[in-house]
Design a protein around this motif. Structure first.
Motif, mmCIF file in Angstrom:
data_model
loop_
_atom_site.group_PDB
_atom_site.id
_atom_site.type_symbol
_atom_site.label_atom_id
_atom_site.label_comp_id
_atom_site.label_asym_id
_atom_site.label_seq_id
_atom_site.Cartn_x
_atom_site.Cartn_y
_atom_site.Cartn_z
ATOM 1 N N LYS A 1 -6.878 -22.853 -0.239
ATOM 2 C CA LYS A 1 -7.036 -23.996 0.204
ATOM 3 C C LYS A 1 -5.991 -24.752 0.740
ATOM 4 N N MET A 2 -5.229 -24.941 -0.466
ATOM 5 C CA MET A 2 -3.734 -25.731 -0.204
ATOM 6 C C MET A 2 -3.216 -24.876 0.744
ATOM 7 N N ALA A 3 -2.998 -23.643 0.971
ATOM 8 C CA ALA A 3 -2.069 -22.842 2.084
ATOM 9 C C ALA A 3 -2.712 -23.098 3.204
ATOM 10 N N ILE A 4 -3.971 -22.980 3.272
ATOM 11 C CA ILE A 4 -4.492 -23.282 4.550
ATOM 12 C C ILE A 4 -4.277 -24.815 5.037
ATOM 13 N N PHE A 5 -4.403 -25.835 4.289
ATOM 14 C CA PHE A 5 -4.331 -27.132 4.671
ATOM 15 C C PHE A 5 -2.543 -27.278 5.087
ATOM 16 N N LEU A 6 -1.865 -26.826 4.231
ATOM 17 C CA LEU A 6 -0.404 -26.916 4.634
ATOM 18 C C LEU A 6 -0.110 -26.082 5.906
ATOM 19 N N GLN A 7 -0.652 -25.181 6.002
ATOM 20 C CA GLN A 7 -0.468 -24.082 7.369
ATOM 21 C C GLN A 7 -0.963 -25.120 8.598
ATOM 22 N N GLY A 8 -2.133 -25.663 8.326
ATOM 23 C CA GLY A 8 -2.471 -26.568 9.531
ATOM 24 C C GLY A 8 -1.806 -27.765 9.768
ATOM 25 N N GLU A 9 -1.170 -28.103 8.641
ATOM 26 C CA GLU A 9 -0.208 -29.505 8.856
ATOM 27 C C GLU A 9 1.147 -28.980 9.486
ATOM 28 N N LEU A 10 1.612 -27.867 8.985
ATOM 29 C CA LEU A 10 2.847 -27.369 9.669
ATOM 30 C C LEU A 10 2.631 -26.906 11.161
ATOM 31 N N THR A 11 1.391 -26.523 11.406
ATOM 32 C CA THR A 11 0.983 -25.956 12.813
ATOM 33 C C THR A 11 0.986 -27.241 13.666
ATOM 34 N N ALA A 12 0.551 -28.234 12.967
ATOM 35 C CA ALA A 12 0.067 -29.329 13.793
ATOM 36 C C ALA A 12 1.583 -30.103 14.248
ATOM 37 N N THR A 13 2.439 -29.974 13.108
ATOM 38 C CA THR A 13 3.827 -30.575 13.268
ATOM 39 C C THR A 13 4.663 -29.902 14.365
ATOM 40 N N GLU B 1 3.333 -28.061 16.710
ATOM 41 C CA GLU B 1 2.787 -28.384 18.241
ATOM 42 C C GLU B 1 3.191 -29.617 18.525
ATOM 43 N N ASP B 2 3.353 -30.669 17.637
ATOM 44 C CA ASP B 2 3.875 -31.897 17.931
ATOM 45 C C ASP B 2 5.419 -31.748 18.560
ATOM 46 N N TYR B 3 6.126 -31.079 17.784
ATOM 47 C CA TYR B 3 7.481 -30.838 18.152
ATOM 48 C C TYR B 3 7.433 -30.347 19.560
ATOM 49 N N LEU B 4 6.511 -29.148 19.654
ATOM 50 C CA LEU B 4 6.620 -28.516 20.916
ATOM 51 C C LEU B 4 6.032 -29.378 22.119
ATOM 52 N N LEU B 5 5.286 -30.262 21.974
ATOM 53 C CA LEU B 5 4.864 -31.200 23.119
ATOM 54 C C LEU B 5 5.977 -32.304 23.135
ATOM 55 N N LEU B 6 6.739 -32.589 22.410
ATOM 56 C CA LEU B 6 7.988 -33.529 22.228
ATOM 57 C C LEU B 6 8.987 -32.893 23.036
ATOM 58 N N GLU B 7 9.205 -31.694 22.784
ATOM 59 C CA GLU B 7 10.185 -30.780 23.740
ATOM 60 C C GLU B 7 9.786 -30.766 25.092
ATOM 61 N N ASN B 8 8.484 -30.508 25.311
ATOM 62 C CA ASN B 8 8.157 -30.398 26.821
ATOM 63 C C ASN B 8 8.178 -31.513 27.516
ATOM 64 N N MET B 9 7.945 -32.798 26.731
ATOM 65 C CA MET B 9 7.813 -33.983 27.341
ATOM 66 C C MET B 9 9.310 -34.198 27.563
#
Length: 179
Positions: free
Chosen positions: A84-96, A98-106
């Motif tokens: 569960k911790m791995a899933i949580f951390l994977q989600g956090e890293l994925t969100a981060t 995606e945030d960086y990809l969005l920032l890069e696109n912007m």
């Protein structure tokens, strides 16, 4: 050195039911001969510790063992927690990510907009320079127009004076003619 035989069985029983083993150690330390075996079922919640002051010793408190309810295998709980911790951390890293990809696109979009604005400003600057050059080439003609305007203005004033003088002469001539 790895534990073998009886030691391994004892360690396994401790990891499965630590409450029973600790109860056996406390009973052995207190001098009672009836120690519980690891194969015995764990104590139930009905044998919970008594509240201090509820005994009849009149102010003397006795220590009793706190019995925990039986828990599932600790290894299963640990592996479940890690999954569960791995899933949580994977989600956090994925969100981060995606945030960086969005920032890069912007940033890329903003960079393109600034490039367009730069091109527009270069064109405006070039057109303004052309207009300034044309104005500079027309300046002598504009100066001539200003001089002609001044001459026309002075000629107009002279024409008004001449008209006024001619009217006076006409009035005098008519006056002389009447006599």
């Amino acid at each position: 050195m790895a534990a073998t035989g009886d030691e391994a069985a004892a360690m396994d029983s401790i990891s499965r039911d630590p409450a029973a083993v600790s109860a056996g150690l406390i009973a052995a330390a207190s001098g009672t001969a009836a120690a519980e075996r690891p194969d015995d079922p764990p104590e139930t919640a009905s044998s919970a510790p008594k509240k201090p002051g509820a005994n009849s010793d009149g102010g003397v408190e006795t220590a009793e063992e706190a019995v925990e309810p039986a828990e599932p295998d600790i290894n299963e709980l640990c592996s479940d927690m890690f999954e569960k911790m791995a899933i949580f951390l994977q989600g956090e890293l994925t969100a981060t990510c995606e945030d960086y990809l969005l920032l890069e696109n912007m940033n890329k979009l903003t960079s393109l907009k600034y490039m367009e604005m730069k091109d527009i400003s270069i064109n405006i600057s070039r057109n303004l320079q052309d207009l300034n050059n044309k104005y500079a080439s027309l300046q002598p003609y504009l100066d001539q127009i200003n001089k002609i305007e001044e001459q026309v203005s002075s000629l107009e004033q002279a024409a008004y004076k001449l008209d006024a003088y001619s009217k006076k002469l006409e009035a005098r001539f008519k006056k002389l003619e009447k006599r």
